[in-house]
Motif scaffolding. Structure first.
Motif, short mmCIF file in Angstrom:
data_model
loop_
_atom_site.label_atom_id
_atom_site.label_comp_id
_atom_site.label_asym_id
_atom_site.label_seq_id
_atom_site.Cartn_x
_atom_site.Cartn_y
_atom_site.Cartn_z
N ASN A 154 3.35 2.04 -9.70
CA ASN A 154 3.11 1.25 -10.90
C ASN A 154 2.28 0.03 -10.55
O ASN A 154 2.34 -0.48 -9.43
N ILE A 202 10.89 1.16 -16.99
CA ILE A 202 9.56 1.45 -16.45
C ILE A 202 9.63 1.64 -14.94
O ILE A 202 8.99 2.54 -14.39
N ASP A 252 6.62 6.12 -12.24
CA ASP A 252 5.45 5.66 -11.51
C ASP A 252 4.19 5.98 -12.31
O ASP A 252 4.26 6.49 -13.42
N ASN A 253 3.03 5.64 -11.74
CA ASN A 253 1.73 5.89 -12.34
C ASN A 253 1.57 5.23 -13.72
O ASN A 253 0.95 5.77 -14.62
N THR A 254 2.15 4.04 -13.84
CA THR A 254 2.08 3.29 -15.09
C THR A 254 1.50 1.91 -14.80
O THR A 254 1.89 1.26 -13.84
N VAL A 264 1.33 -1.79 -16.37
CA VAL A 264 2.17 -2.53 -17.30
C VAL A 264 1.60 -3.91 -17.56
O VAL A 264 1.39 -4.68 -16.63
N SER A 305 9.07 -1.20 -7.36
CA SER A 305 8.50 -0.01 -7.99
C SER A 305 6.98 -0.06 -8.17
O SER A 305 6.43 0.78 -8.88
N GLY A 306 6.33 -0.99 -7.51
CA GLY A 306 4.88 -1.02 -7.63
C GLY A 306 4.24 -2.24 -7.03
O GLY A 306 4.84 -2.93 -6.20
#
Length: 168
Positions: free
Chosen positions: A3, A67, A71-73, A75, A94-95
């Motif tokens: 993310n 969220i 993953d692959n988001t 924000v 998470s990112g």
């Protein structure tokens, strides 16, 4: 891809940069304020007025946790998200967290016609923006893996810098 959390003061370009990255790199996009408004069926301004800032901040934390499970988001975080340690922890785990910055005068030009900024509605001035930005700067910098200035730059250049720095 992990993310990407875009943090920073209102008017630094989080929403437009998130959309650009999502579109050009095939990532999902979450605009936290819009998502909260849709879920609550009311504007941020009305949430603040009717339910209070603490209620709104809890909604932000709940959404961020959700969220963070994926993953692959990319924000676009609300400006106050990094004020809570719990939120910083979720983002770090998470990112990648990117701080978008802009000078108070630039921010003012970008937000002065908006009436959906509860923290600025009665204090729309460069001085107030500079003061609030100063209060938040330390937490923003602590939360960020790196920062990118958005003053007088187009979103393509900003997004490409972010992706390039993440790919290193």
């Amino acid at each position: 891809m992990a993310n990407i959390f875009l943090i920073g003061f209102m008017g630094t370009g989080k929403s437009s940069i998130a959309s650009y990255i999502g579109e050009h790199f095939g990532m999902s996009v979450v605009e936290m304020d819009e998502t909260i408004e849709a879920n609550e069926k009311m504007s941020i301004k009305d949430i603040f007025a009717e339910k209070g800032e603490a209620y709104f901040r809890n909604l932000e934390t709940d959404l961020l946790r959700k969220i963070g499970q994926g993953d692959n988001t990319v924000v676009s975080c609300g400006g106050g998200v990094p004020m809570r340690e719990e939120n910083i922890k979720v983002m770090k785990e998470s990112g990648v967290t990117v701080l978008l910055t802009a000078e108070p005068e630039i921010i003012y030009k970008r937000v002065c016609k908006s009436n959906n900024r509860p923290l600025l509605n009665d204090n729309m001035s460069v001085e107030y923006i500079a003061d609030l930005l100063g209060q938040r700067r330390e937490k923003y910098e602590k939360a960020a893996d790196f920062s990118v200035t958005t003053d007088d730059r187009d979103k393509r250049d900003i997004a490409q810098e972010i992706i390039h720095r993440i790919a290193k």
